[in-house]
Design an enzyme around this catalytic site. Sequence first.
Site, mmCIF file in Angstrom:
data_model
loop_
_atom_site.group_PDB
_atom_site.id
_atom_site.type_symbol
_atom_site.label_atom_id
_atom_site.label_comp_id
_atom_site.label_asym_id
_atom_site.label_seq_id
_atom_site.Cartn_x
_atom_site.Cartn_y
_atom_site.Cartn_z
ATOM 1 N N GLU A 302 -3.969 0.544 -2.875
ATOM 2 C CA GLU A 302 -5.519 0.199 -3.222
ATOM 3 C C GLU A 302 -5.751 -0.518 -4.523
ATOM 4 O OE1 GLU A 302 -8.189 1.043 -1.641
ATOM 5 O OE2 GLU A 302 -7.914 2.462 -0.301
ATOM 6 N N HIS A 344 -5.985 -4.635 4.926
ATOM 7 C CA HIS A 344 -6.564 -3.521 5.837
ATOM 8 C C HIS A 344 -7.190 -4.084 7.097
ATOM 9 C CE1 HIS A 344 -8.641 0.602 5.995
ATOM 10 N NE2 HIS A 344 -8.133 0.386 6.948
ATOM 11 N N ASP A 354 -11.402 -5.039 3.989
ATOM 12 C CA ASP A 354 -10.615 -5.364 2.933
ATOM 13 C C ASP A 354 -9.455 -5.768 3.249
ATOM 14 O OD1 ASP A 354 -10.430 -2.766 3.878
ATOM 15 O OD2 ASP A 354 -9.366 -2.188 1.896
#
Length: 457
Positions: A302, A344, A354
């Site tokens: 992330e 993703h 994303d």
Amino acid sequence: MTTATSRRNRRTLGGVLALLTTLAGPATVGSPAVADPTRAPSAPLAVAFDTAAARYDVPRDLLVALGYAETRLDMHAGAPSASGGHGLMHLVDNPSRHTLDEAAARTGLAPAVLRTDPAANVLGAAAVLRGYADEAGLSAAARDDLGRWYGPVARYGGDAPRATARRYADAVFELLRSGFTAERGEALTGRAVTPQRGEPARAGDRAPLSTDYPPAAWVPASASNYTVASRPASHQIDYVVIHVTQGSYAGSISWFQNPASRVSAHYTFRSSDGAVTQSVREKDIGWHAGNWTYNTQSIGIEHEGYVDNPAWFTDAMYRASAALTRALTTKYGIPRDRAHIIGHVEVPGATHTDPGPNWNWTYYLQLVNGVTGIGAGTVNTESASLNVRSGPGTGYPVVGSAADGAAVSVYCQTAGTTVTGPSGPTNVWNRIGTNRWVSDAYVSTGHNGYIPGVPRC
């Protein structure tokens, strides 16, 4: 981490400011903690911060710093964050956090207004923070001391373990110390501030380092949010999946610790400096891709930010993340290409977008593959200052200037508008910071055009 959402028109601030005066009740008694009484606010958002700070006796700069830490002061067209936060102040509505409902109760404003109107959103956050300050026993005099707000800010970040709550509050207080200029017009001048944490710092308050990747802090996700495994023996690791948090760094780490979230990633990177936290061991299966097969075969990374705002994607974060991905590809024999280092959005069946169109894959993959040089140059205009633009061309907005003779760092280069300068015509543009570009025609680097070892953007 983001899901696809439709864009909606932004509301204006003017009408709601008058509405707030009527609905929010009389101003709180106390000394309004406005940081700079000599500043003459002009923009509606500045008026919203002034109004909220005065009404609830919360330091204005604290509100601005908290909003900047959460969202860069962006409403994101009304779309919630991954953890159910709304608006530029990230008022949350999820199974375990209810600052949106708290704001509604304290202001008398409807949740729908608090979610979608910037001025109401700021007022709601100020009301919640003031409530937390009252419950912490802060007097009117204490409320004028920025350092005394550390506890209420940590609580605003959520019911998280001590180390995570401190991480959240520390991020806000670091912004108070460093200062910043937001894209949406607000500026904050840094100052010396000493946060009063309430209890002496203890070793147990600080996250230990990861045993998988030593640069990372280890802050484990809830056991309800990942699957214990013995990879790569149990499942071969073939992919690295790149995500964007749709929320803040500390807030995302806290969300992984919440059993109600049912989501986790292995690593999370901070925008400002590339700091990294690990939440799931590499041997275990993170719940990040929305596809079980890909979860079993991948490491999820992330990155703090929102997909619609490229200002979050700093060179520090790109470079730190690429160093991790390079280490992972070496450890697990993953090819360093776009078939195996994916977004993703590229996971089969993904409903997420994303890392989005603002993620620079060219730059990132070059860093992963070891092209990591940073060039050095000197601005050469032979007279006036050089315009700094938001992109590689004369058609992009001017976002600043660089004085003749100023030293600059060149993080990557790309082709753009052809410009003629002291060194002749060239279409090469240099990125000298996040969303900050200058033509190579006005920069002396010791090379004609592209600098060896510096990535292409």
